[in-house]
Enzyme design. Structure first.
Site, PDB file in Angstrom:
ATOM      1  CB  CYS A   2      -0.869   0.005   1.248  1.00 51.94           C
ATOM      2  SG  CYS A   2      -1.796  -1.506   1.454  1.00 51.94           S
ATOM      3  NE  ARG A  27       4.438   1.872  -1.152  1.00 48.44           N
ATOM      4  CZ  ARG A  27       5.634   1.439  -0.776  1.00 48.44           C
ATOM      5  NH1 ARG A  27       6.685   1.763  -1.480  1.00 48.44           N
ATOM      6  NH2 ARG A  27       5.788   0.702   0.288  1.00 48.44           N
ATOM      7  CD1 TRP A  75      -1.469  -5.307  -4.447  1.00 50.38           C
ATOM      8  CD2 TRP A  75      -1.017  -6.350  -2.521  1.00 50.38           C
ATOM      9  NE1 TRP A  75      -1.119  -6.610  -4.734  1.00 50.38           N
ATOM     10  CE2 TRP A  75      -0.841  -7.270  -3.584  1.00 50.38           C
ATOM     11  CE3 TRP A  75      -0.792  -6.783  -1.212  1.00 50.38           C
ATOM     12  CZ2 TRP A  75      -0.455  -8.587  -3.378  1.00 50.38           C
ATOM     13  CZ3 TRP A  75      -0.408  -8.103  -1.007  1.00 50.38           C
ATOM     14  CH2 TRP A  75      -0.235  -8.992  -2.084  1.00 50.38           C
ATOM     15  CG  ASN A 101       2.580  -0.493   3.500  1.00 51.81           C
ATOM     16  OD1 ASN A 101       2.142  -1.587   3.154  1.00 51.81           O
ATOM     17  ND2 ASN A 101       3.787  -0.075   3.162  1.00 51.81           N
ATOM     18  N   GLY A 102       1.074  -2.624   5.760  1.00 48.42           N
ATOM     19  CA  GLY A 102       1.638  -3.707   6.565  1.00 48.42           C
ATOM     20  C   GLY A 102       0.541  -4.668   6.991  1.00 48.42           C
ATOM     21  CD  GLU A 484      13.784 -10.911 -14.440  1.00 50.46           C
ATOM     22  OE1 GLU A 484      13.508 -11.661 -13.490  1.00 50.46           O
ATOM     23  OE2 GLU A 484      13.388  -9.741 -14.525  1.00 50.46           O
ATOM     24  CE  LYS A 488      10.294  -8.729 -15.376  1.00 52.09           C
ATOM     25  NZ  LYS A 488      10.972  -8.226 -14.256  1.00 52.09           N
ATOM     26  CD  GLU A 491       6.701  -9.179 -13.329  1.00 56.72           C
ATOM     27  OE1 GLU A 491       6.302  -8.845 -12.221  1.00 56.72           O
ATOM     28  OE2 GLU A 491       7.898  -9.143 -13.656  1.00 56.72           O
ATOM     29  CG  HIS A 507      14.533 -35.366 -16.839  1.00 56.32           C
ATOM     30  ND1 HIS A 507      14.937 -36.681 -16.900  1.00 56.32           N
ATOM     31  CD2 HIS A 507      15.589 -34.630 -17.259  1.00 56.32           C
ATOM     32  CE1 HIS A 507      16.191 -36.741 -17.314  1.00 56.32           C
ATOM     33  NE2 HIS A 507      16.613 -35.505 -17.552  1.00 56.32           N
ATOM     34  CE  LYS A 606       9.506  -1.210  -8.707  1.00 55.78           C
ATOM     35  NZ  LYS A 606       9.767  -2.329  -9.618  1.00 55.78           N
TER      36      LYS A 606
HETATM   37  C1  F6R Z   1       9.297  -8.739 -10.804  1.00 54.43           C
HETATM   38  C2  F6R Z   1       9.600  -7.980  -9.609  1.00 54.43           C
HETATM   39  C3  F6R Z   1       9.589  -8.685  -8.305  1.00 54.43           C
HETATM   40  C4  F6R Z   1      10.688  -8.150  -7.376  1.00 54.43           C
HETATM   41  C5  F6R Z   1      10.563  -8.794  -5.994  1.00 54.43           C
HETATM   42  C6  F6R Z   1      11.640  -8.309  -5.054  1.00 54.43           C
HETATM   43  O1  F6R Z   1       9.363  -7.942 -11.948  1.00 54.43           O
HETATM   44  O2  F6R Z   1       9.827  -6.792  -9.651  1.00 54.43           O
HETATM   45  O3  F6R Z   1       9.711 -10.064  -8.472  1.00 54.43           O
HETATM   46  O4  F6R Z   1      11.920  -8.421  -7.940  1.00 54.43           O
HETATM   47  O5  F6R Z   1       9.305  -8.496  -5.445  1.00 54.43           O
HETATM   48  O6  F6R Z   1      11.570  -6.939  -4.840  1.00 54.43           O
HETATM   49  P1  F6R Z   1      12.784  -6.127  -4.265  1.00 54.43           P
HETATM   50  O7  F6R Z   1      13.872  -6.185  -5.280  1.00 54.43           O
HETATM   51  O8  F6R Z   1      12.266  -4.735  -4.058  1.00 54.43           O
HETATM   52  O9  F6R Z   1      13.185  -6.797  -2.989  1.00 54.43           O
END
Ligand code: F6R
Length: 611
Positions: A2, A27, A75, A101-102, A484, A488, A491, A507, A606
């Site tokens: 959040c 966020r 969120w 937030n939390g 990765e 990418k 998501e 396998h 994020k």
């Molecule tokens: C994917 C992505 C997430 C972050 C993960 C860790 O695109 O951004 O998988 O990499 O949530 O976040 P940080 O790096 O902020 O600890």
């Protein structure tokens, strides 16, 4: 998670809060709300959905009058996104309004206790418990707001960043945090709180970073930070020199695309200050050669894409230092009684520096006596503050939920570290060291070159954006990168995809490959090129359609695959920095062609500050 913003000053609060929340929407974006003191009482406006719903409802804040307020973009964790569950949450009488937030872990116990006292709850949130408990203590102990807050934080368990206003003290804004990010912005005749500086950068660049359980009281004229005993804590203001345009879209349609395009600069900014006279200089860390020699293992902990950087780092660090490296997902590491002690270096990787699991893993490593080193983007964040050493990535603010430039700069720091450690330990020759530095310095221009050829990937995406399943395969460092590439894509485009070590697919999972299944084969690691091609043959034989990525000149790939993208060649350890670019672009273009909300993918946020 959040986003929180709060304001006290001479201007109208609501428009300013909504503008700040816009910057924090990355966020969390399932609902939003604001509370403003309107001269008589607290007035609350909340709406499920994107911030725009609330903003339209309030005519961008014009309909809500008052010069002190708090805002929130959510969120959801406890209770589905709804108007009622949105923050601010208020106490029974409407006297206290709280944004949070939390997660309050013991909220059910507290809720039962308060319900037993006849207090009515209206939402399903854990946050409402904080608002109700504040008012309960405020009346029970006939105390002031400070004391009520101090009592509440003694009672609640979990993580919180809280912004609090109370009808009885309309010229005071309070905030407190534990294990969730919160900063205080210092202005002239006005002051702010926010989850992240981007929300207040338009107003001030002077901030305080709060430590756990510091309670801050903001008035128009000043800010005072206290500990829970009400002793004043002297804080050092930090100046933020981020370019404000770095947090704006600057003409790009999406932050993600802007951030992809910023990678050459971000990598250069991260590398350049650390290469001097042909040497890697890591002034920022204090690790000595003796300490390095004493480590029996390196353990890397991180989440998501940062974990994927860790997988690349395992290959790079083992190759350069000959020290065994393990990589662990932070949420697993923290609860599995990890075998680490003072003979282990724990390397923590995080863009935000606030990811709850990663922070907890760091604390567990420290508790067990390990030496800790972190790679972090956000200066002064919790992980940076609590690590023995920190190497910052100079990516600037990353707004898109899907990381791109933070991933790339984390990789750059990993290479710097691998070369630095290899040189210090004498496990690499001077030639390898010098060549590695030269290759590192070339990376920004090579990334630019790949970005300038992006139409090729755009064309491929236009032919494949309707794919249902995509497999990413590779060996060695290409496998690390396939993790990765797959993340990418899934998501932001919501296409199911999986990453496999190329030799592992047969396998079991190869049973999913059928006519037309798209397979992305990463084949930049030339010692295993032929082996990867054998795996490509296996999927082709089952009808797969294959995109091959390899280095310039390796034309043998053309007879095995259906579409090829060539990349400049570099040191095999660093190849992921180049290979990741087409994978990011592919994910981006596919998501754009599918009409997905690229910067705010569904269900995500994020900076995951809850576990
Ligand atoms: C994917 C992505 C997430 C972050 C993960 C860790 O695109 O951004 O998988 O990499 O949530 O976040 P940080 O790096 O902020 O600890």
């Amino acid at each position: 998670m959040c986003g929180i913003v709060g304001y006290i000053g001479g201007d109208q609060a609501a428009p300013l809060l909504l503008k700040g929340l816009e910057k924090l929407e990355y966020r969390g974006y399932d609902s939003a709300g604001v509370a403003v003191y309107n001269g008589k009482q607290l007035e609350i406006a909340k709406a499920k959905g994107r911030l725009k719903v609330l903003s339209d409802m309030l005519e961008e804040g014009k309909t809500l009058k008052g010069t002190i307020g708090i805002g929130h973009t959510r969120w959801a964790t406890h209770g589905a996104p709804s108007d009622i569950n949105s923050h601010p949450q208020v106490s029974d009488s409407g006297k206290f309004a709280v944004v949070h937030n939390g997660i309050i872990e013991n909220y059910l116990t507290l809720k039962n206790f308060l319900t037993g006292k006849g207090i009515q709850f209206v939402s399903e949130t854990d946050t409402e418990v904080v608002a109700q408990l504040l008012e309960y203590y405020y009346h029970k102990y006939q105390c002031d707001i400070f004391e009520a807050i101090a009592r509440v934080i003694h009672k609640v368990e979990g993580s919180y960043a809280l912004g609090i206003i109370c009808e009885d003290c309309p010229d005071e804004l309070y905030a407190v945090r534990k294990d969730s990010p919160l900063i205080v912005g210092l202005g002239e005749g006005e002051n702010f709180i926010a989850s992240d500086v981007t929300a207040i950068l338009a107003h001030t660049r002077e901030i305080y970073r709060l430590n756990d359980d510091e309670i801050v009281r903001l008035t128009r004229g000043g800010v005072t930070v206290y500990n829970t005993d009400r002793d004043v804590v002297e804080k050092q203001a930090v100046h933020i020199d981020w370019d404000i345009s770095a947090a704006e879209k600057g003409g790009y349609e999406h932050f993600m695309f802007k951030e992809i395009m910023e990678q050459p600069k971000a990598i250069r900014d991260t590398i350049s200050p650390r290469i001097r006279n042909g040497k890697v200089v890591l002034d920022d860390i204090t690790l000595t050669r003796e300490q390095l020699e004493s480590f029996r293992r390196i353990v890397i902990v991180a989440c998501g894409s940062a974990y994927h950087v860790g997988v690349v780092a395992k290959y790079a660090l083992e190759k350069m230092t000959r020290i065994p490296v393990e990589v662990d997902v932070a949420s697993e590491f923290r609860y599995r009684e990890p075998l680490v002690d003072e003979k282990v270096l724990v390397l923590v990787i995080s863009q935000s520096g606030e990811t709850a699991d990663t922070l907890a893993a760091l604390r567990e490593a420290k508790r067990l006596g390990a030496r800790t080193l972190s790679i972090v983007n956000v200066v002064g964040s919790s992980i940076a503050n609590e690590s023995d050493d920190v190497l910052y990535t100079w990516a600037g603010p990353e707004i898109a939920v899907a990381t791109t430039k933070a991933y790339s700069t984390q990789l750059a720091v990993v290479y710097l570290l691998a070369l630095y450690m290899g040189n210090l330990l004498g496990t690499i020759s001077q030639e390898t060291y010098a060549a590695g530095i030269q290759d590192l310095e070339k990376l920004p221009d090579q990334v630019s070159e790949i970005l300038s050829n992006r139409e090729h990937i755009q064309y491929f995406a236009s032919k494949n954006f309707n794919a249902k399943d995509i497999f990413f395969i590779g060996r060695n460092i290409d496998y690390a990168l396939s993790l990765e590439g797959s993340l990418k894509l899934k998501e932001i485009s919501y296409i199911h995809s999986e990453a496999y070590a190329a030799g592992e697919l047969k396998h079991g999972t190869i049973s999913l490959v059928e006519d037309g299944t798209l397979v992305v084969a990463l084949a930049s690691y030339l010692p295993l090129f032929d082996k990867t091609m054998s795996n490509v043959k296996e999927v082709k034989a089952r009808g797969a359609y294959v995109l091959g990525l390899t280095v310039e000149g390796k034309t043998a790939i053309e007879k095995e695959t259906d579409f090829v993208f060539y990349l400049p060649q570099t040191n095999s350890m660093m190849q992921p920095s180049l290979m990741v670019i087409p994978l990011q672009l592919f994910a981006y273009y596919v998501a754009a062609m599918k009409g997905c909300d690229i910067d705010k993918p569904r269900n995500l946020a994020k900076s995951v500050t809850v576990e």
